[in-house]
Every structure is written in structure tokens, then in C-alpha cells.
Design an enzyme around this catalytic site. Structure first.
Site, PDB file in Angstrom:
ATOM      1  N   LEU A  56       0.866  -1.179   0.000  1.00 51.91           N
ATOM      2  CA  LEU A  56       0.000   0.000   0.000  1.00 51.91           C
ATOM      3  C   LEU A  56       0.900   1.226   0.000  1.00 51.91           C
ATOM      4  CD1 LEU A  56      -2.643  -1.075   2.706  1.00 51.91           C
ATOM      5  CD2 LEU A  56      -2.792  -1.347   0.220  1.00 51.91           C
ATOM      6  N   VAL A  82       4.680  -1.132   3.167  1.00 58.85           N
ATOM      7  CA  VAL A  82       4.479   0.285   2.862  1.00 58.85           C
ATOM      8  C   VAL A  82       5.353   0.692   1.678  1.00 58.85           C
ATOM      9  CG1 VAL A  82       4.623   2.650   3.731  1.00 58.85           C
ATOM     10  CG2 VAL A  82       3.927   0.792   5.262  1.00 58.85           C
ATOM     11  N   LYS A  83       4.710   1.209   0.626  1.00 54.30           N
ATOM     12  CA  LYS A  83       5.447   1.662  -0.555  1.00 54.30           C
ATOM     13  C   LYS A  83       5.893   3.105  -0.357  1.00 54.30           C
ATOM     14  CE  LYS A  83       4.274   0.391  -4.766  1.00 54.30           C
ATOM     15  NZ  LYS A  83       3.471   0.167  -6.008  1.00 54.30           N
ATOM     16  N   ILE A  84       7.186   3.312  -0.559  1.00 52.16           N
ATOM     17  CA  ILE A  84       7.819   4.605  -0.369  1.00 52.16           C
ATOM     18  C   ILE A  84       8.488   5.027  -1.679  1.00 52.16           C
ATOM     19  CG2 ILE A  84       9.634   5.852   0.885  1.00 52.16           C
ATOM     20  CD1 ILE A  84       7.390   5.128   2.706  1.00 52.16           C
TER      21      ILE A  84
END
Length: 216
Positions: A56, A82-84
Site C-alpha cells: 500500500l 508500505v510503498k515509499i
């Protein structure tokens, strides 16, 4: 090589899951927007449906915004990654999330050196966008090959997650290089299953069997 499905569509996730080919899911704001409705509800449903990792993505561009969003995103399930984005503020957030034990996927990676930085900061995954590079007459897979060498040279635990996949040849090339994961649009997964000679062969077998049953 693990297969992730690049989608936010529940029907596609369900279908690929029933085939036994679903190792995880990647989403992004664009994919979420295509489904409409409440994105939070959609994200929660995806996390419930998928046994493996679900990426996400944050939408903030400052370190503080990304950390705040990451804390919210992980509440959707223990399988959240977590997509960064690969930007300086993203690297700051990545370092802190690594220290907190939060799994991360560094996205919008276009060079081996970007991937190297993410790996040094403890990213769980890096996502090289091969299709977008190919569209600029650059070899996306050459970069993936170089990432594989770099990661192996220094025993980084970061996994290479090949993204922006356009066609089955990308899948073959990623597998030959030794990428850990490839995330595929639904259309490409269906392409992998089909070959005209398979269809022709099956039609011939069935036709021969029908003729045999009729005694012809």
C-alpha cells in the site's frame, strides 16, 4: 520467483488466487482510484483476501507525512508493506521505518544505484520499473541484472521486485536474471497461460476423440 498481482480489483485477486498463483499484491494510488468508492475499505478487503504481502503506497512527499501515513497503512493488516517513493525524503522515511520493523517497498526505482541506496537502508523490496525504461529506449532488464549482481556482492536481504511489466517476455527475462518477485497486471498473467499451439492441440485431441466415439 514469486508472482504478485498488480491491481486493486477484488475479482482479479480472487481469480488468480483460485489458480494458486498469487503470492502477493501490489497497489498504488492509480490502481485504487480505478476501483472507485472508499479506498480504505478496498485496502482492508485486499489485505483480508491475500495471504502474502500487500503493498500500500503513501502519497505524502515529506518524511513526516510518509511516517504518519505508514503508521495508518499498517493498521490494515500484518501483511502490509508500505510503498515509499525513491526520493530523498523517502529515504529518510525508509530508514525510520526500517528501524521500526515496518516492511517497505521502495517504488519508482529506475537505476541500480537507486536500488543500492534503498538496500543499504534496509528496504524489504525495491521495485525497478522496467517497462517505463523500455519505453524510453533503455533496457529495464539490464538494470535489474545489475541490481542482482550488486545485491549478491554484498549479501543484501532486499528483494528485487520487478514492476511496470508489459508482456510475458519481461517475465522470462526476470526469471533468467534471478529476480525475487515480479508483479504482473492481470492481462499479463492470462497471457502467460496461453499459446496458440496449446489451443490448436487441444482442439485436435477433442475432435479426434469425438470422431472415435462416433465410430468414424
Amino acid at each position: 520467483m514469486q508472482f504478485f498481482l498488480d491491481t486493486a480489483n477484488l475479482d482479479q485477486i480472487r481469480e488468480v488466487g483460485e489458480l494458486g498463483l498469487l503470492d502477493g499484491v501490489t497497489t498504488n494510488p492509480t490502481l485504487m482510484s480505478r476501483e472507485g468508492g472508499d479506498w480504505r475499505k478496498q485496502a482492508a478487503l485486499i489485505c483480508e483476501m491475500v495471504d502474502g504481502p500487500v503493498s500500500l503506497e503513501v502519497i505524502g512527499t515529506s518524511h513526516e507525512e510518509m511516517i504518519k501515513e505508514a503508521k495508518d497503512l499498517v493498521s490494515f493488516g500484518t501483511n502490509v508493506v508500505v510503498k515509499i517513493p525513491m526520493i530523498p525524503e523517502g529515504l529518510k522515511a525508509l530508514r525510520e521505518l526500517t528501524e521500526r520493523g515496518i516492511k517497505t517497498n521502495v517504488t519508482l526505482v529506475f537505476s541500480p544505484t537507486q536500488a543500492l541506496l534503498a538496500a543499504k537502508l534496509g528496504a524489504t523490496y525495491v521495485s525497478p520499473f522496467v517497462g517505463r525504461l523500455d519505453g524510453l529506449s533503455q533496457s529495464g532488464m539490464e538494470g535489474v541484472d545489475q541490481m542482482r549482481t550488486l545485491f549478491d556482492n554484498y549479501a543484501f536481504g532486499t528483494k528485487i521486485l520487478v514492476a511496470s511489466v508489459r508482456h510475458p517476455l519481461h517475465v522470462l527475462e526476470a526469471g533468467l536474471i534471478g529476480a525475487d518477485v515480479i508483479t504482473l497486471p492481470y492481462s499479463t498473467i492470462t497471457q502467460l497461460m496461453h499459446h496458440p499451439l496449446t489451443d490448436q492441440g487441444l482442439a485436435k485431441f477433442l475432435a479426434d476423440w469425438e470422431a472415435f466415439q462416433k465410430g468414424e
